[in-house]
Design a protein around this motif. Structure first.
Motif, PDB file in Angstrom:
ATOM      1  N   UNK A  64      14.280   2.720  -1.532  1.00 52.70           N
ATOM      2  CA  UNK A  64      15.166   1.711  -2.119  1.00 52.70           C
ATOM      3  C   UNK A  64      16.621   1.951  -1.724  1.00 52.70           C
ATOM      4  N   UNK A  65      17.031   3.214  -1.813  1.00 51.80           N
ATOM      5  CA  UNK A  65      18.404   3.541  -1.438  1.00 51.80           C
ATOM      6  C   UNK A  65      18.646   3.205   0.031  1.00 51.80           C
ATOM      7  N   UNK A  70      10.912  -4.627   6.125  1.00 53.30           N
ATOM      8  CA  UNK A  70      10.530  -6.002   5.781  1.00 53.30           C
ATOM      9  C   UNK A  70       9.382  -6.013   4.775  1.00 53.30           C
ATOM     10  N   UNK A  71       8.474  -5.010   4.841  1.00 56.74           N
ATOM     11  CA  UNK A  71       7.391  -4.925   3.859  1.00 56.74           C
ATOM     12  C   UNK A  71       7.939  -4.614   2.475  1.00 56.74           C
ATOM     13  N   UNK A  72       8.919  -3.719   2.405  1.00 50.93           N
ATOM     14  CA  UNK A  72       9.551  -3.429   1.109  1.00 50.93           C
ATOM     15  C   UNK A  72      10.159  -4.689   0.514  1.00 50.93           C
ATOM     16  N   UNK A  73      10.886  -5.435   1.340  1.00 54.58           N
ATOM     17  CA  UNK A  73      11.557  -6.639   0.849  1.00 54.58           C
ATOM     18  C   UNK A  73      10.551  -7.690   0.384  1.00 54.58           C
ATOM     19  N   UNK A  74       9.435  -7.773   1.059  1.00 54.17           N
ATOM     20  CA  UNK A  74       8.448  -8.812   0.747  1.00 54.17           C
ATOM     21  C   UNK A  74       7.611  -8.454  -0.478  1.00 54.17           C
ATOM     22  N   UNK A  75       7.351  -7.143  -0.701  1.00 58.05           N
ATOM     23  CA  UNK A  75       6.369  -6.752  -1.705  1.00 58.05           C
ATOM     24  C   UNK A  75       6.950  -6.398  -3.066  1.00 58.05           C
ATOM     25  N   UNK A  76       8.249  -6.309  -3.206  1.00 56.72           N
ATOM     26  CA  UNK A  76       8.803  -5.772  -4.455  1.00 56.72           C
ATOM     27  C   UNK A  76       8.298  -6.516  -5.682  1.00 56.72           C
ATOM     28  N   UNK A  93      14.898  -1.169  10.841  1.00 59.82           N
ATOM     29  CA  UNK A  93      13.679  -1.766  10.311  1.00 59.82           C
ATOM     30  C   UNK A  93      12.662  -0.736   9.833  1.00 59.82           C
ATOM     31  N   UNK A  94      12.628   0.445  10.417  1.00 57.75           N
ATOM     32  CA  UNK A  94      11.617   1.449  10.100  1.00 57.75           C
ATOM     33  C   UNK A  94      12.237   2.580   9.299  1.00 57.75           C
ATOM     34  N   UNK A  95      11.672   2.845   8.132  1.00 54.32           N
ATOM     35  CA  UNK A  95      12.127   3.945   7.270  1.00 54.32           C
ATOM     36  C   UNK A  95      11.075   5.059   7.309  1.00 54.32           C
ATOM     37  N   UNK A  96      11.550   6.279   7.381  1.00 56.74           N
ATOM     38  CA  UNK A  96      10.665   7.444   7.366  1.00 56.74           C
ATOM     39  C   UNK A  96      11.223   8.430   6.345  1.00 56.74           C
ATOM     40  N   UNK A 105      -0.881  -1.273  -4.103  1.00 53.16           N
ATOM     41  CA  UNK A 105      -1.964  -1.207  -3.132  1.00 53.16           C
ATOM     42  C   UNK A 105      -1.543  -1.792  -1.792  1.00 53.16           C
ATOM     43  N   UNK A 106      -0.755  -2.860  -1.840  1.00 56.29           N
ATOM     44  CA  UNK A 106      -0.330  -3.496  -0.600  1.00 56.29           C
ATOM     45  C   UNK A 106       0.585  -2.582   0.205  1.00 56.29           C
ATOM     46  N   UNK A 107       1.472  -1.857  -0.476  1.00 56.47           N
ATOM     47  CA  UNK A 107       2.382  -0.968   0.238  1.00 56.47           C
ATOM     48  C   UNK A 107       1.632   0.173   0.901  1.00 56.47           C
ATOM     49  N   UNK A 108       0.630   0.725   0.200  1.00 57.96           N
ATOM     50  CA  UNK A 108      -0.176   1.792   0.793  1.00 57.96           C
ATOM     51  C   UNK A 108      -0.900   1.274   2.027  1.00 57.96           C
ATOM     52  N   UNK A 109      -1.336   0.023   1.991  1.00 58.62           N
ATOM     53  CA  UNK A 109      -2.079  -0.535   3.121  1.00 58.62           C
ATOM     54  C   UNK A 109      -1.215  -0.665   4.372  1.00 58.62           C
ATOM     55  N   UNK A 110       0.082  -0.871   4.191  1.00 58.47           N
ATOM     56  CA  UNK A 110       0.953  -1.078   5.364  1.00 58.47           C
ATOM     57  C   UNK A 110       1.791   0.145   5.685  1.00 58.47           C
ATOM     58  N   UNK A 111       1.776   1.162   4.825  1.00 59.15           N
ATOM     59  CA  UNK A 111       2.562   2.366   5.073  1.00 59.15           C
ATOM     60  C   UNK A 111       1.742   3.387   5.845  1.00 59.15           C
ATOM     61  N   UNK A 112       2.417   4.250   6.547  1.00 59.93           N
ATOM     62  CA  UNK A 112       1.766   5.350   7.237  1.00 59.93           C
ATOM     63  C   UNK A 112       2.164   6.668   6.607  1.00 59.93           C
ATOM     64  N   UNK A 113       1.183   7.524   6.306  1.00 56.51           N
ATOM     65  CA  UNK A 113       1.453   8.837   5.720  1.00 56.51           C
ATOM     66  C   UNK A 113       0.896   9.876   6.675  1.00 56.51           C
ATOM     67  N   UNK A 114       1.768  10.670   7.233  1.00 57.56           N
ATOM     68  CA  UNK A 114       1.349  11.663   8.200  1.00 57.56           C
ATOM     69  C   UNK A 114       2.106  12.958   8.034  1.00 57.56           C
TER      70      UNK A 114
END
Length: 710
Positions: free
Chosen positions: A362-363, A394-400, A373-376, A407-416
C-alpha cells in the motif's frame, strides 16, 4: 509523482472477533476430570475446535488440575495432575499422580441419533484413574421455567465404562485387568488393559435453562475402591451425584456439587479459544490505495525520466522509510528502476508477515511514480531475506474493493525465494550499528515435586542487544529474582548425568547472567539458511552452536542439522563452568501437514549422552496461538530414566496481541513435562532458524492471505 495523499489512522475492529455474548454457552460444561461431561462421568460432547480449557476440581480430599485441548473437531486430549489426601496404600500424606486422557468422537448427533464418543482415561499413567468408556449424548429443547428465555437445553447421557468406570454395578466382564499398583513409575501405554475387566453402565442428565445456569444429576459407576475401601479418603454412601453450575463470564464457569451421599465438591473452569480473543484487535487502519487513474492524468505523470536521477531515487527511499515507520515497519533497502521496485523491510510490530507485506504494498502504491508497475516485497529477519512476494500494481488498484480480494490477489501474486541483496539497492542509512534494551517480567516454574507440586520464581529480565551489521547479533540478559521457592525443591536422584535435574541448585542465586552470546545469520545458497552462535546460551549451558536449514519457500518440507559443543555452567550462573561437557546435535525434519498442523522429527545425541529421537506435533493458528505435544525415546532404559519412563510433555504459546488487542510479536508460553528427568534433554539455543523463517514462507502467507488487506 513522488509523494502521495496521507490518510489519518483510525481504529479498525473486526466485529467477528468480538468476545462472544452469553447465548449460546461458549462450550460444553466440563466434569471433574476436565473433559466434557456431567460431574464425575463423561458425556459424548466435544468442545469447540481449538478450545483450550483449564479447570480445577475438589471433593472428598481429592484435588484435580486439568488441561484439555480440542486438537481436532472430533479429537481432544487432556493432561491432569491429581492430589489424593490420606491414601493409606502409599507412603505419602498426599499422593500426587499425573495422567493423560484422549477422547475421539465416533459420530455426530443427528435428528434421532445421539452423539457417541470413545474415551481412554489415564492411559499412560500409574493407573490410579485408568478407565475406558463409550458414551452417548442426545440434546433436546427444554423449558426455561422462570430462569429467563423461552427455552433451554436438556442433555441426556449414558454409557459403559471399564476400569474405574466399571467398578460399581458391573453388568459383564471382558478378560482380566490388573489393579492399581502404588509406587509405579508410570509413563508407558497400558494398551493390554484397555477395555478389559468388568464393565458397568453410567448416565445422567443436564438441564441448562438459560445461558448462565446448569443443573446436573448423574449415576456414577465408579466405586472409588482405592479411596473408600483400601483407604479412608472419604465415605461413599450413594452413587447419585447432584450439582449446579454458573457461567460467571463467557470464559469462566463455577460449580458446586453434592457427591456420593457424603461430600461437597467445587469446580472452576476457564475456557479459552484462539478464534475468540480476549480483546478485539485494534490497529491503525491502512492507507487506502489511490489508483493512478485518479492522479496520473498527463503524459508527464507516466514519464520514466525520473529514474535517471540518483537524487530522485534517494528521495523515494527516504519517503518510503518515513511512511513505513508510521506503520511500525523498518525499511532495509530499496532497489528501483522505471518499472520495478523491490523493498526489503523488517517487521518488528505485526505477528502476521502477510499483513506487513500488504501494508508495504500500500505504501509503495502511494509513494512510487506511476511508471513503476511491479512491486516486490521482501521481509527480512536477522539480516536474511525470507521470501519475495511480487504483485502488479494494477492488480492492487483493481482488487482493493473486490469481494474476493484475498483469494484473487494470491492468484495473481508470485511468492518465491528472496535473492541476495542487489548491488544496486539503496540501503537505508543509520540502521547499523543498532542498540536496544528492554525490561520484562519473567516466570520460572518447577512442577510436580511430591512435597509441593508447583513451585515458581518471579522476577525481572534486563536485556540488551547490539547489531553491528546485518546478520550479526550480540545479546545479553541479566536476571533478577524478586520472589520464589524453586530453591526449596528436592535434590536430584537421577542415575544419569544431571543435565536438567539440578534446577534447585541453579535457583539458589538471586542475580544471575541468564545469557550472553553472539550470533551470525546468513544465506549460503538458494533455499539455505545458516546460524552460528557462541557464548552463554541459557542458565545451565554455554558453548558453540552451528545450524544449517534447507527450506524452499513453497515446500512443506524443511530439513535441518544442528551441532553443539556445550559446557555446563556453574550454579551461580556467572562466567565459571562445571566439569561436565558434551557434544550434542540433531538432524531434523519439519513438515507442514496442512490446516495449521506441523510435525517435527529430531534424531541425534542428547545432553546426557543418550541417543534417540523426538516426535513433535503442533497446531499453529493464524493469530499465533500454538498448542502441541512431544515424545522423546532414547537408548536410556525406563529404569535408568526413572519416574515417567521416558520424556514427554506438551506446550502452548499464547500471543500477547490476542490478549491485549494491540499488535505485538511477543507471546506467553510454557512447556509442561509430567516429570523433569535427564534423559532426552536438549540445550536451548536462542534464535533457532525454522521458527523465524517459516512464518514468512508461502504456506503461512497463503493461510493469512486475508490479512494482506488489513
Amino acid at each position: 509523482m513522488v509523494g502521495g495523499v496521507a490518510a489519518a489512522p483510525v481504529l479498525a475492529q473486526d466485529p467477528a472477533l468480538s468476545p462472544p455474548s452469553y447465548p449460546p454457552l461458549p462450550a460444553p460444561s466440563l466434569n471433574f476430570y476436565g473433559s466434557p461431561g456431567l460431574l464425575d462421568m463423561p458425556s459424548a460432547e466435544m468442545q469447540p475446535d481449538g478450545q483450550f480449557s483449564v479447570s480445577y476440581s475438589w471433593f472428598g480430599g481429592q484435588a484435580r488440575y486439568n488441561l484439555t485441548f480440542q486438537a481436532l473437531p472430533w479429537l481432544s486430549a487432556s493432561f491432569r495432575y491429581n492430589g489424593i489426601q490420606n491414601l493409606s496404600t502409599t507412603s505419602f500424606s498426599t499422593y500426587y499422580d499425573r495422567g493423560f486422557d484422549v477422547r475421539a468422537r465416533l459420530w455426530r448427533e443427528g435428528r434421532y441419533r445421539p452423539e457417541v464418543t470413545m474415551g481412554l482415561q489415564d492411559f499412560a499413567g500409574t493407573g490410579v484413574y485408568a478407565a475406558e468408556y463409550f458414551v452417548a449424548t442426545k440434546q433436546f429443547q427444554a423449558p426455561a421455567l422462570g430462569f429467563g428465555g423461552a427455552t433451554g437445553k436438556l442433555k441426556l447421557s449414558a454409557g459403559l465404562g471399564w476400569g474405574r468406570l466399571g467398578s460399581y454395578g458391573a453388568i459383564g466382564n471382558i478378560g482380566t485387568r490388573s489393579s492399581f499398583t502404588p509406587g509405579s513409575t508410570g509413563g508407558t501405554l497400558s494398551y493390554d488393559q484397555w477395555f478389559r475387566g468388568d464393565f458397568a453402565p453410567f448416565g445422567g442428565i443436564e438441564w441448562q435453562p438459560n445461558a448462565r445456569w446448569g443443573f446436573k444429576l448423574e449415576y456414577s459407576s465408579d466405586a472409588y475402591v482405592a479411596e473408600t475401601q483400601d483407604a479412608d479418603v472419604f465415605v461413599r454412601k450413594s452413587q447419585l451425584n447432584f450439582g449446579a453450575e454458573y457461567q460467571a463470564t463467557p470464559r469462566t464457569r463455577l460449580g458446586a456439587y453434592y457427591l456420593y451421599g457424603s461430600e461437597v465438591g467445587v469446580t472452576a473452569q476457564i475456557q479459552l479459544n484462539p478464534f475468540h480473543p480476549v480483546r478485539p484487535m485494534a490497529v491503525p487502519a491502512p492507507l487506502p490505495i489511490v489508483p493512478r487513474s485518479d492522479w496520473a492524468k498527463t503524459e508527464a505523470d507516466w514519464s520514466h525520466n525520473w529514474a535517471q536521477s540518483a537524487e530522485s531515487s534517494l528521495t523515494l527511499r527516504d519517503q518510503l522509510a518515513q511512511q513505513l515507520e508510521q506503520d511500525g515497519l523498518i525499511l532495509e533497502s530499496l532497489e528501483i528502476d522505471s518499472t520495478r521496485a523491490e523493498v526489503r523491510f523488517r517487521n518488528p510490530r505485526y505477528r502476521s508477515d502477510a499483513l506487513a507485506i500488504g501494508r508495504t504494498a500500500r505504501v509503495m502504491s502511494r509513494m512510487l511514480p506511476a511508471s513503476v508497475e511491479t512491486f516486490r516485497m521482501v521481509p527480512v529477519r536477522s539480516g536474511m531475506g525470507l521470501s519475495a512476494t511480487e504483485i502488479r500494481r494494477s492488480d492492487l488498484e483493481m482488487l482493493e474493493h473486490d469481494a474476493h480480494a484475498a483469494d484473487a490477489l494470491v492468484a495473481v501474486a508470485g511468492i518465491g525465494g528472496a535473492a541476495p541483496l542487489p548491488d544496486a539497492a539503496l540501503v537505508s542509512p543509520d540502521l547499523y550499528p543498532a542498540f536496544s534494551t528492554s525490561v520484562s517480567p519473567y516466570s520460572a516454574p518447577a512442577y510436580f515435586d511430591p512435597d509441593q507440586p508447583f513451585r515458581l520464581d518471579l522476577g525481572l529480565d534486563f536485556k540488551a542487544s547490539y547489531e553491528p551489521a546485518p546478520g550479526w547479533v550480540l545479546s545479553a540478559a541479566l536476571r533478577q529474582r524478586l520472589w520464589g521457592n524453586v530453591k526449596n525443591g528436592r535434590a536430584s536422584n537421577s542415575k544419569l548425568p544431571h543435565v536438567r535435574t539440578d534446577q534447585m541448585e541453579y535457583a539458589q542465586y538471586g542475580t544471575t547472567l541468564e545469557n550472553l552470546f553472539v550470533s551470525r545469520y546468513w544465506q549460503p545458497d538458494h533455499n539455505l539458511y545458516a546460524r552460528a552462535t557462541a557464548g552463554l546460551f541459557e542458565s545451565m549451558y554455554g558453548g558453540v552452536s552451528a545450524e544449517l536449514l534447507w527450506k524452499p519457500v513453497d515446500s512443506p518440507l524443511a530439513l535441518g542439522f544442528e551441532a553443539n559443543y556445550v559446557v555446563q555452567r556453574d550454579f551461580d550462573q556467572r562466567f565459571s563452568f562445571r566439569d561436565y561437557k558434551t557434544f550434542t546435535g540433531h538432524a531434523s525434519a519439519y513438515y507442514e501437514l496442512g490446516g495449521g498442523y506441523q510435525m517435527q522429527l529430531d534424531a541425534g545425541r542428547y545432553l546426557a549422552g543418550d541417543y534417540g529421537g523426538t516426535l513433535s506435533l503442533d497446531r499453529v493458528f493464524d493469530n499465533g496461538w500454538r498448542v502441541g505435544g512431544f515424545v522423546t525415546l532414547t537408548d536410556v532404559s525406563a529404569e535408568d530414566f526413572g519416574e515417567g519412563s521416558f520424556d514427554k510433555g506438551f506446550r502452548f504459546d499464547i500471543p500477547l496481541d490476542w490478549m491485549l488487542g494491540k499488535p505485538s510479536r511477543n507471546s506467553f508460553g510454557l512447556t509442561v513435562r509430567p516429570v523433569q528427568r535427564d534423559g532426552g534433554q536438549r540445550v536451548y539455543v536462542p534464535g533457532r532458524l525454522y521458527g523465524q523463517i517459516r512464518d514468512a514462507h508461502r504456506a503461512s502467507l497463503i493461510d493469512q492471505r486475508a490479512r494482506m488487506w488489513e
